[in-house]
Design an enzyme around this catalytic site. Structure first.
Site, PDB file in Angstrom:
ATOM      1  N   ASP A  97       0.843  -1.155  -0.076  1.00 38.92           N
ATOM      2  CA  ASP A  97       0.104   0.049  -0.082  1.00 38.92           C
ATOM      3  C   ASP A  97       0.811   1.261   0.018  1.00 38.92           C
ATOM      4  OD1 ASP A  97       1.061   0.014   2.511  1.00 38.92           O
ATOM      5  OD2 ASP A  97      -0.937  -0.690   3.375  1.00 38.92           O
ATOM      6  N   GLU A 119      -0.602  -8.915  -1.146  1.00 38.60           N
ATOM      7  CA  GLU A 119      -1.026  -8.552   0.025  1.00 38.60           C
ATOM      8  C   GLU A 119      -2.319  -7.636  -0.347  1.00 38.60           C
ATOM      9  OE1 GLU A 119       1.372  -7.362   3.627  1.00 38.60           O
ATOM     10  OE2 GLU A 119       0.549  -5.465   3.026  1.00 38.60           O
ATOM     11  N   GLU A 133      -1.964   5.246   2.979  1.00 36.46           N
ATOM     12  CA  GLU A 133      -2.027   3.788   2.877  1.00 36.46           C
ATOM     13  C   GLU A 133      -3.237   3.187   2.458  1.00 36.46           C
ATOM     14  OE1 GLU A 133      -0.135   5.249   5.132  1.00 36.46           O
ATOM     15  OE2 GLU A 133       1.858   4.701   4.862  1.00 36.46           O
ATOM     16  N   HIS A 209       6.420   5.041  12.814  1.00 36.10           N
ATOM     17  CA  HIS A 209       6.589   5.966  11.774  1.00 36.10           C
ATOM     18  C   HIS A 209       5.299   6.401  10.953  1.00 36.10           C
ATOM     19  CE1 HIS A 209       5.942   1.978   9.670  1.00 36.10           C
ATOM     20  NE2 HIS A 209       5.651   2.643   8.738  1.00 36.10           N
ATOM     21  N   ARG A 211       2.477   8.435   9.260  1.00 35.02           N
ATOM     22  CA  ARG A 211       2.369   9.773   9.052  1.00 35.02           C
ATOM     23  C   ARG A 211       1.196  10.275   9.768  1.00 35.02           C
ATOM     24  NH1 ARG A 211       4.993  11.997   4.455  1.00 35.02           N
ATOM     25  NH2 ARG A 211       6.375  10.481   3.597  1.00 35.02           N
ATOM     26  N   HIS A 242      13.069   5.119  12.687  1.00 37.79           N
ATOM     27  CA  HIS A 242      12.979   5.099  11.400  1.00 37.79           C
ATOM     28  C   HIS A 242      13.509   6.782  10.924  1.00 37.79           C
ATOM     29  CE1 HIS A 242      10.530   5.934   7.553  1.00 37.79           C
ATOM     30  NE2 HIS A 242      10.144   4.595   7.818  1.00 37.79           N
TER      31      HIS A 242
HETATM   32  C1  UD1 Z   1       6.784   4.702   3.708  1.00 39.31           C
HETATM   33  C2  UD1 Z   1       5.237   4.169   3.400  1.00 39.31           C
HETATM   34  C3  UD1 Z   1       4.613   3.566   4.534  1.00 39.31           C
HETATM   35  C4  UD1 Z   1       5.292   2.346   4.765  1.00 39.31           C
HETATM   36  C5  UD1 Z   1       6.846   2.894   5.300  1.00 39.31           C
HETATM   37  C6  UD1 Z   1       7.618   1.706   5.773  1.00 39.31           C
HETATM   38  C7  UD1 Z   1       4.192   5.627   1.763  1.00 39.31           C
HETATM   39  C8  UD1 Z   1       3.092   6.701   1.497  1.00 39.31           C
HETATM   40  N1  UD1 Z   1       4.627   5.266   3.037  1.00 39.31           N
HETATM   41  O1  UD1 Z   1       6.714   5.643   4.826  1.00 39.31           O
HETATM   42  O2  UD1 Z   1       3.521   2.877   4.040  1.00 39.31           O
HETATM   43  O3  UD1 Z   1       5.061   1.965   6.038  1.00 39.31           O
HETATM   44  O4  UD1 Z   1       7.287   3.596   4.243  1.00 39.31           O
HETATM   45  O5  UD1 Z   1       9.056   2.140   6.528  1.00 39.31           O
HETATM   46  O6  UD1 Z   1       4.573   5.118   0.702  1.00 39.31           O
HETATM   47  N2  UD1 Z   1      14.250   7.902   4.718  1.00 39.31           N
HETATM   48  C9  UD1 Z   1      15.874   7.649   4.375  1.00 39.31           C
HETATM   49  N3  UD1 Z   1      16.211   6.704   4.120  1.00 39.31           N
HETATM   50  C10 UD1 Z   1      15.653   5.482   3.828  1.00 39.31           C
HETATM   51  C11 UD1 Z   1      14.181   5.637   4.041  1.00 39.31           C
HETATM   52  C12 UD1 Z   1      13.576   6.744   4.493  1.00 39.31           C
HETATM   53  O7  UD1 Z   1      16.481   8.811   4.740  1.00 39.31           O
HETATM   54  O8  UD1 Z   1      16.224   4.610   3.613  1.00 39.31           O
HETATM   55  C13 UD1 Z   1      13.817   9.233   4.839  1.00 39.31           C
HETATM   56  C14 UD1 Z   1      13.944  10.181   3.824  1.00 39.31           C
HETATM   57  O9  UD1 Z   1      14.093  11.505   4.153  1.00 39.31           O
HETATM   58  C15 UD1 Z   1      12.477  10.101   3.283  1.00 39.31           C
HETATM   59  C16 UD1 Z   1      11.553   9.769   4.408  1.00 39.31           C
HETATM   60  O10 UD1 Z   1      12.408   8.967   5.221  1.00 39.31           O
HETATM   61  O11 UD1 Z   1      12.131  11.374   2.431  1.00 39.31           O
HETATM   62  C17 UD1 Z   1      10.225   9.434   4.177  1.00 39.31           C
HETATM   63  O12 UD1 Z   1      10.089   8.419   3.296  1.00 39.31           O
HETATM   64  P1  UD1 Z   1       8.749   7.746   2.403  1.00 39.31           P
HETATM   65  O13 UD1 Z   1       8.940   6.550   2.007  1.00 39.31           O
HETATM   66  O14 UD1 Z   1       8.224   8.997   1.816  1.00 39.31           O
HETATM   67  O15 UD1 Z   1       7.866   7.646   3.909  1.00 39.31           O
HETATM   68  P2  UD1 Z   1       7.749   6.542   5.178  1.00 39.31           P
HETATM   69  O16 UD1 Z   1       7.237   7.426   6.287  1.00 39.31           O
HETATM   70  O17 UD1 Z   1       8.975   5.780   5.172  1.00 39.31           O
HETATM   71  N1  UDP Z   2      12.538  -4.057  10.095  1.00 35.00           N
HETATM   72  C1  UDP Z   2      13.628  -4.188   9.853  1.00 35.00           C
HETATM   73  N2  UDP Z   2      14.481  -3.277  10.686  1.00 35.00           N
HETATM   74  C2  UDP Z   2      14.108  -2.318  11.481  1.00 35.00           C
HETATM   75  C3  UDP Z   2      12.777  -2.429  11.706  1.00 35.00           C
HETATM   76  C4  UDP Z   2      11.848  -3.159  11.060  1.00 35.00           C
HETATM   77  O1  UDP Z   2      14.131  -5.118   9.111  1.00 35.00           O
HETATM   78  O2  UDP Z   2      15.084  -1.600  12.096  1.00 35.00           O
HETATM   79  C5  UDP Z   2      11.434  -4.791   9.318  1.00 35.00           C
HETATM   80  C6  UDP Z   2      10.392  -5.462  10.104  1.00 35.00           C
HETATM   81  O3  UDP Z   2      10.660  -6.734  10.673  1.00 35.00           O
HETATM   82  C7  UDP Z   2       9.121  -5.776   9.114  1.00 35.00           C
HETATM   83  C8  UDP Z   2       9.518  -4.459   8.284  1.00 35.00           C
HETATM   84  O4  UDP Z   2      10.612  -3.893   8.578  1.00 35.00           O
HETATM   85  O5  UDP Z   2       9.381  -6.932   8.401  1.00 35.00           O
HETATM   86  C9  UDP Z   2       8.537  -3.339   8.594  1.00 35.00           C
HETATM   87  O6  UDP Z   2       8.556  -2.213   7.995  1.00 35.00           O
HETATM   88  P1  UDP Z   2       8.109  -1.009   8.529  1.00 35.00           P
HETATM   89  O7  UDP Z   2       7.530  -1.181   9.813  1.00 35.00           O
HETATM   90  O8  UDP Z   2       9.113   0.237   8.070  1.00 35.00           O
HETATM   91  O9  UDP Z   2       6.768  -0.680   7.519  1.00 35.00           O
HETATM   92  P2  UDP Z   2       5.397  -1.074   7.402  1.00 35.00           P
HETATM   93  O10 UDP Z   2       5.349  -2.700   7.671  1.00 35.00           O
HETATM   94  O11 UDP Z   2       4.620  -0.675   8.682  1.00 35.00           O
HETATM   95  O12 UDP Z   2       4.592  -0.853   6.085  1.00 35.00           O
END
Ligand code: UD1
Ligand code: UDP
Length: 370
Positions: A97, A119, A133, A209, A211, A242
């Site tokens: 999602d 999923e 999402e 994490h 939003r 995160h």
């Molecule tokens: C996204 C997904 C959310 C998912 C989450 C998993 C959307 C709307 N949200 O949210 O569904 O649960 O990922 O973690 O698609 N960043 C880094 N390095 C990384 C990853 C992220 O620096 O490896 C930082 C960056 O500043 C980036 C910010 O995190 O812009 C937000 O990342 P983004 O993927 O937009 O949103 P998440 O909150 O991670």
């Molecule tokens: N996870 C990981 N390292 C971390 C935190 C989470 O590998 O430091 C894994 C966790 O086991 C799960 C996935 O990341 O499989 C979940 O990711 P996240 O919570 O970012 O996203 P969501 O599932 O809420 O979309």
């Protein structure tokens, strides 16, 4: 040959698609499998690719610090269509999602490429929770041609929304495939902070994490953790933070001086699975962690007002506690103080799969697209 293009971009999508890609690659007689990463997450995605020994065939490399959902969609819609024309997939797979999932599915639709949704059928019924999402799920369902539902509830949801039964396949969740391929009976942490954990003290694992929790709800969750640390001085807390700047800023400023608290960078999947295994309880707003924890016999407190994964709550492995400080402290305190309450949750049965979801997805793809 069925040419499958799997498109994903974030940590959880990569974890949940890795077993599917491996299952596709186990049948080179039937499938040509290619991976396109959006790199919506750069570091956390690469961490997962490394753990599962995967290499991206195509990389849209779109992450920017503090990106908005709109920016992700617009970059995927800009960069994916030329690749679709070049690769000419028989089917494009998306998972879950995220903005990447929805935008890639939409790009595929516009390019007249069939879409498989891994999923599928999870719903809270509230378009604002989780945001954005829930809407991504609904829109991806409208676009997809074949829907891989992880549970009977998600399958029934899709049927109730008018999806034809012949387009829905009940598979289990691929996260359980990933988990069972990763969990080790005995394991030593490799990162220095975790290796220094005291094995004789109870551990509470926390991730957050979402939003919709930014601001006051996240501050309230942090206050609850501080209060729990005060009430139970024997506890150790581990919180892999995160990297979203909104999360990082709040968590670090509110929790850095809590006794027993270890705030660390996101750890790789092998280390995280072991952390879950080592934890007494888990506090999380993560989707994936809600699914994994019951398989490891760990009670989960869900830091959200509503969950699209009610199966864990029904099975007795999860409690939705929201982000209210008093409620989090009350439920966690009971679990940490009452052996009976703890055993009830820890011994419940996992409802999310048997570790063979990917094989079912691959079988359904071969039936549909051969
Ligand atoms: C996204 C997904 C959310 C998912 C989450 C998993 C959307 C709307 N949200 O949210 O569904 O649960 O990922 O973690 O698609 N960043 C880094 N390095 C990384 C990853 C992220 O620096 O490896 C930082 C960056 O500043 C980036 C910010 O995190 O812009 C937000 O990342 P983004 O993927 O937009 O949103 P998440 O909150 O991670
Ligand atoms: N996870 C990981 N390292 C971390 C935190 C989470 O590998 O430091 C894994 C966790 O086991 C799960 C996935 O990341 O499989 C979940 O990711 P996240 O919570 O970012 O996203 P969501 O599932 O809420 O979309």
């Amino acid at each position: 040959m069925i040419r499958v293009l799997s498109v994903f971009g974030t940590r959880p999508e990569a974890i949940k698609m890795a077993p599917v890609v491996h299952a596709l690659r186990a049948r080179p007689d039937l499938f040509e499998s290619q991976i396109c990463v959006s790199a919506q997450h750069r570091a956390m995605l690469d961490q997962v690719l490394g753990v599962f020994g995967l290499h991206a065939d195509h990389d849209l490399d779109l992450m920017t610090p503090g990106q908005s959902p709109v920016q992700i969609v617009s970059r995927v819609l800009d960069r994916l269509p030329p690749l679709l024309r070049e690769v000419g997939p028989s089917v494009l797979l998306v998972q879950g999602d995220t903005m990447t999932s929805f935008a890639a599915a939409f790009a595929a639709f516009l390019g007249r490429v069939p879409v498989g949704h891994v999923e599928a059928g999870l719903r809270t019924g509230d378009r604002w929770q989780p945001f954005p999402e829930e809407m991504n799920r609904v829109l991806t369902t409208r676009i997809a041609d074949i829907h891989f539902a992880p549970t009977t509830k998600s399958r029934d949801q899709l049927l109730a929304e008018g999806i034809a039964p012949s387009d829905v396949v009940l598979t289990g969740n691929t996260v359980i495939d990933a988990l069972l391929q990763t969990v080790r009976p005995s394991y030593q942490f490799t990162s220095p902070g975790l290796a220094a954990l005291d094995a004789s003290r109870r551990l509470v694992l926390v991730t957050t994490h979402r939003r919709e929790s930014f601001g006051a709800p996240l501050r309230s969750t942090c206050a609850a953790i501080r209060e729990l640390a005060g009430r139970f001085p024997d506890l150790q807390f581990v919180l892999p933070v995160h990297p979203n700047p909104e999360v990082k800023g709040t968590v670090q400023s509110l929790l850095c001086d809590v006794p027993g608290m270890l705030l660390i960078e996101p750890v790789d999947y092998v280390e995280f699975v072991q952390l879950m295994n080592r934890a007494t309880i888990i506090l999380t707003d993560s989707g994936g962690v809600q699914e994994e924890a019951p398989s490891l016999g760990k009670p989960v407190l869900v830091l959200r007002e509503v969950t699209e994964r009610p199966e864990g709550v029904d099975a007795g492995t999860a409690v939705v506690v929201g982000t209210n400080q008093a409620r989090i402290v009350e439920v966690a305190s009971e679990l940490l103080s009452s052996r009976a309450a703890y055993e009830r949750m820890a011994n419940a049965v996992s409802p999310y799969g048997d570790g063979h979801a990917s094989e079912r997805i691959v079988a359904a793809l071969s039936e549909r697209f051969a």
